[in-house]
Write a protein that holds these residues in place. Structure first.
Motif, PDB file in Angstrom:
ATOM      1  N   ASP A   1       0.726  -1.137   0.135  1.00  0.00           N
ATOM      2  CA  ASP A   1       0.073   0.023   0.051  1.00  0.00           C
ATOM      3  C   ASP A   1       0.945   1.306   0.093  1.00  0.00           C
ATOM      4  O   ASP A   1       0.308   2.499  -0.131  1.00  0.00           O
ATOM      5  N   GLY A   2       2.082   1.186   0.009  1.00  0.00           N
ATOM      6  CA  GLY A   2       2.898   2.172   0.263  1.00  0.00           C
ATOM      7  C   GLY A   2       2.696   2.934   1.480  1.00  0.00           C
ATOM      8  O   GLY A   2       1.884   2.865   2.250  1.00  0.00           O
ATOM      9  N   GLY A   3       3.712   4.083   1.729  1.00  0.00           N
ATOM     10  CA  GLY A   3       3.718   4.646   2.821  1.00  0.00           C
ATOM     11  C   GLY A   3       4.137   6.166   2.662  1.00  0.00           C
ATOM     12  O   GLY A   3       4.688   6.659   1.471  1.00  0.00           O
ATOM     13  N   TYR A   4       4.259   7.157   3.618  1.00  0.00           N
ATOM     14  CA  TYR A   4       4.477   8.257   3.462  1.00  0.00           C
ATOM     15  C   TYR A   4       5.325   9.063   4.595  1.00  0.00           C
ATOM     16  O   TYR A   4       5.108   8.549   5.502  1.00  0.00           O
ATOM     17  N   GLY A   5       6.307   9.946   4.276  1.00  0.00           N
ATOM     18  CA  GLY A   5       7.263  10.542   5.398  1.00  0.00           C
ATOM     19  C   GLY A   5       7.209  11.952   5.048  1.00  0.00           C
ATOM     20  O   GLY A   5       6.997  12.619   3.941  1.00  0.00           O
ATOM     21  N   ILE A   6       7.102  12.812   6.198  1.00  0.00           N
ATOM     22  CA  ILE A   6       6.902  14.143   6.275  1.00  0.00           C
ATOM     23  C   ILE A   6       7.869  14.664   7.491  1.00  0.00           C
ATOM     24  O   ILE A   6       7.900  14.124   8.397  1.00  0.00           O
ATOM     25  N   GLY A   7       8.541  15.741   7.261  1.00  0.00           N
ATOM     26  CA  GLY A   7       9.388  16.426   8.373  1.00  0.00           C
ATOM     27  C   GLY A   7       8.368  16.695   9.423  1.00  0.00           C
ATOM     28  O   GLY A   7       7.525  17.604   9.133  1.00  0.00           O
ATOM     29  N   ARG A   8       8.722  16.574  10.856  1.00  0.00           N
ATOM     30  CA  ARG A   8       7.778  16.770  11.793  1.00  0.00           C
ATOM     31  C   ARG A   8       7.561  18.171  11.908  1.00  0.00           C
ATOM     32  O   ARG A   8       6.539  18.732  12.101  1.00  0.00           O
ATOM     33  N   GLY A   9       8.746  19.216  11.620  1.00  0.00           N
ATOM     34  CA  GLY A   9       8.661  20.395  11.715  1.00  0.00           C
ATOM     35  C   GLY A   9       7.859  20.929  10.658  1.00  0.00           C
ATOM     36  O   GLY A   9       7.017  21.931  10.908  1.00  0.00           O
ATOM     37  N   ARG A  10       7.784  20.480   9.516  1.00  0.00           N
ATOM     38  CA  ARG A  10       6.979  20.685   8.302  1.00  0.00           C
ATOM     39  C   ARG A  10       5.537  20.528   8.493  1.00  0.00           C
ATOM     40  O   ARG A  10       4.687  21.439   8.119  1.00  0.00           O
ATOM     41  N   LEU A  11       5.189  19.462   9.093  1.00  0.00           N
ATOM     42  CA  LEU A  11       4.014  18.908   9.510  1.00  0.00           C
ATOM     43  C   LEU A  11       3.437  20.099  10.538  1.00  0.00           C
ATOM     44  O   LEU A  11       2.143  20.477  10.366  1.00  0.00           O
ATOM     45  N   LEU A  12       4.101  20.458  11.532  1.00  0.00           N
ATOM     46  CA  LEU A  12       3.617  21.250  12.529  1.00  0.00           C
ATOM     47  C   LEU A  12       3.422  22.534  12.149  1.00  0.00           C
ATOM     48  O   LEU A  12       2.424  23.407  12.384  1.00  0.00           O
TER      49      LEU A  12
END
Length: 397
Positions: free
Chosen positions: A95-106
């Motif tokens: 199904d795949g997955g995703y990563g995002i910087g915690r700082g960018r998410l906030l």
């Protein structure tokens, strides 16, 4: 609901910000303030993971923030395993997955909250509910070390179970194209890491080992620079000359830790309610922390606007979310135990070892010989399904 007008969120992590967003979207008249002790743009950690289910849920709940999160996320479709000096193994992920910087998410969530009229106060540490006099609802989403929860630890029935293995959460300039596992054998035992990209120039790299290996390699007496240097050598082939990074945007050094699985007998006290890591934690190896925190936020908003009074809404939220979290924590405990029992699996043929890595949530796996479990899983498609048929009481057959 009629008896919640003024809301104070203590903690400006994903849970608190998303809760504020959804409350404002549901009823713009709510007066909501998020209090965050760190300066704006400062956070611990590196990237966070999420999966297709959360991706779709975010788009259904608040498409605007979901689009921004998706635009700044890195997606992977494959898993890759490196086991000592064996050839790497590449597996398509279902199904795949995703990563995002915690700082960018906030930052995305804070901008969305601000646009909706939420006040976000940085460098504002709350240590007591008395500082929030006049709030109809106080949401403690200030993490595993929640100050508000600790003030009433006896009431909440807070319990913490320490994991056996030690881990350290690092960053690196090596960008992994797949969700990548690496297992390295040393004279003192196995040490391993997993990494995933979260931006165009950064990845998260979590390293773990048994306490015996950790002490045998000398990490118990090493400073940050020496630890990073040795880890860079141990995973040199994986990192391709890229450095490991220990210091985050909040200026704090990375530390070796034992994971703390936190539970609470109750999540509420009067108009104070716990959310996210303040209420519960799940072992990092299942990558569910962010999804569960955002799920708490969404369900708490639903409860508040579907129940006539605050006490009934908080009781509904606690009952339903605790049931969800118990299932997640069981899976996470099994996953952590798989890694604690790594020597049992790591010498299997790579395909079998990696297949059982994907089955690490299973409660049955520790009680069957690994090769037998793998054989049954291949033959029947799911050992969990087979076990449910065998173990089901006769009266229900």
């Amino acid at each position: 609901m009629g008896d919640v007008v003024k809301v104070a969120c203590v903690g400006g992590g994903p849970a608190g910000l998303y809760f504020a967003i959804l409350m404002k979207r549901t009823d713009p008249s709510h007066d909501i303030t998020v209090h965050e002790r760190y300066p704006e743009g400062s956070t611990y950690g590196w990237g966070v993971t999420y999966w297709r289910e959360l991706h779709d849920t975010l788009h259904a709940i608040d498409p605007e923030s979901a689009r921004a999160i998706g635009d700044d996320s890195i997606r992977w479709d494959t898993w890759q395993a490196h086991v000592h000096d064996r050839p790497p193994l590449l597996v398509d992920h279902w199904d795949g997955g995703y990563g995002i910087g915690r700082g960018r998410l906030l930052a995305i969530l804070a901008d969305r909250a601000h646009d909706l009229g939420v006040r976000v106060e940085y460098e504002r540490e709350i240590t007591s509910e008395a500082e929030l006099a006049g709030a109809d609802l106080v949401v403690a989403c200030d993490g595993v070390n929640s100050t508000l929860r600790e003030r009433h630890a006896d009431h909440f029935g807070t319990q913490v179970a320490l994991g056996r293995n030690v881990y350290i959460w690092l960053g690196t300039t090596k960008v992994f194209g797949s969700f990548t596992f690496a297992f390295t054998d040393t004279p003192h035992g196995w040490i391993w890491c997993y990494g995933y990209g979260y931006s165009r120039d950064r990845s998260t790299c979590v390293v773990e080992c048994s306490p015996e290996t950790w002490e045998g390699l000398g990490f118990h007496r090493s400073g940050e620079a020496d630890s990073l240097g040795l880890l860079g050598k141990l995973f040199a082939d994986l990192l391709d000359g890229h450095p490991l990074i220990g210091r985050g945007t909040n200026g704090e050094s990375a530390r070796w830790l034992n994971f703390r699985t936190l539970t609470n007998q109750t999540w509420r006290r009067g108009n104070l309610v716990l959310m996210g890591d303040a209420a519960h934690t799940t072992h990092y190896s299942v990558g569910a922390g962010t999804a569960l925190a955002l799920g708490d936020a969404a369900f708490l908003v639903h409860a508040l606007h579907s129940r006539p009074r605050l006490d009934s809404a908080l009781a509904f939220y606690e009952r339903e979310r605790k049931s969800t979290i118990r299932c997640a924590q069981r899976a996470a405990r099994n996953s952590a135990r798989w890694y604690e029992s790594l020597p049992r699996y790591v010498t299997l043929p790579p395909e079998q070892m990696f297949a059982l890595l994907g089955q690490r949530h299973s409660a049955l796996l520790p009680y069957l010989p690994p090769r037998l479990y793998h054989g049954l899983d291949q033959a029947y498609g799911s050992v969990a399904w087979l076990w449910s048929k065998i173990a089901r009481p006769a009266s229900r057959r």
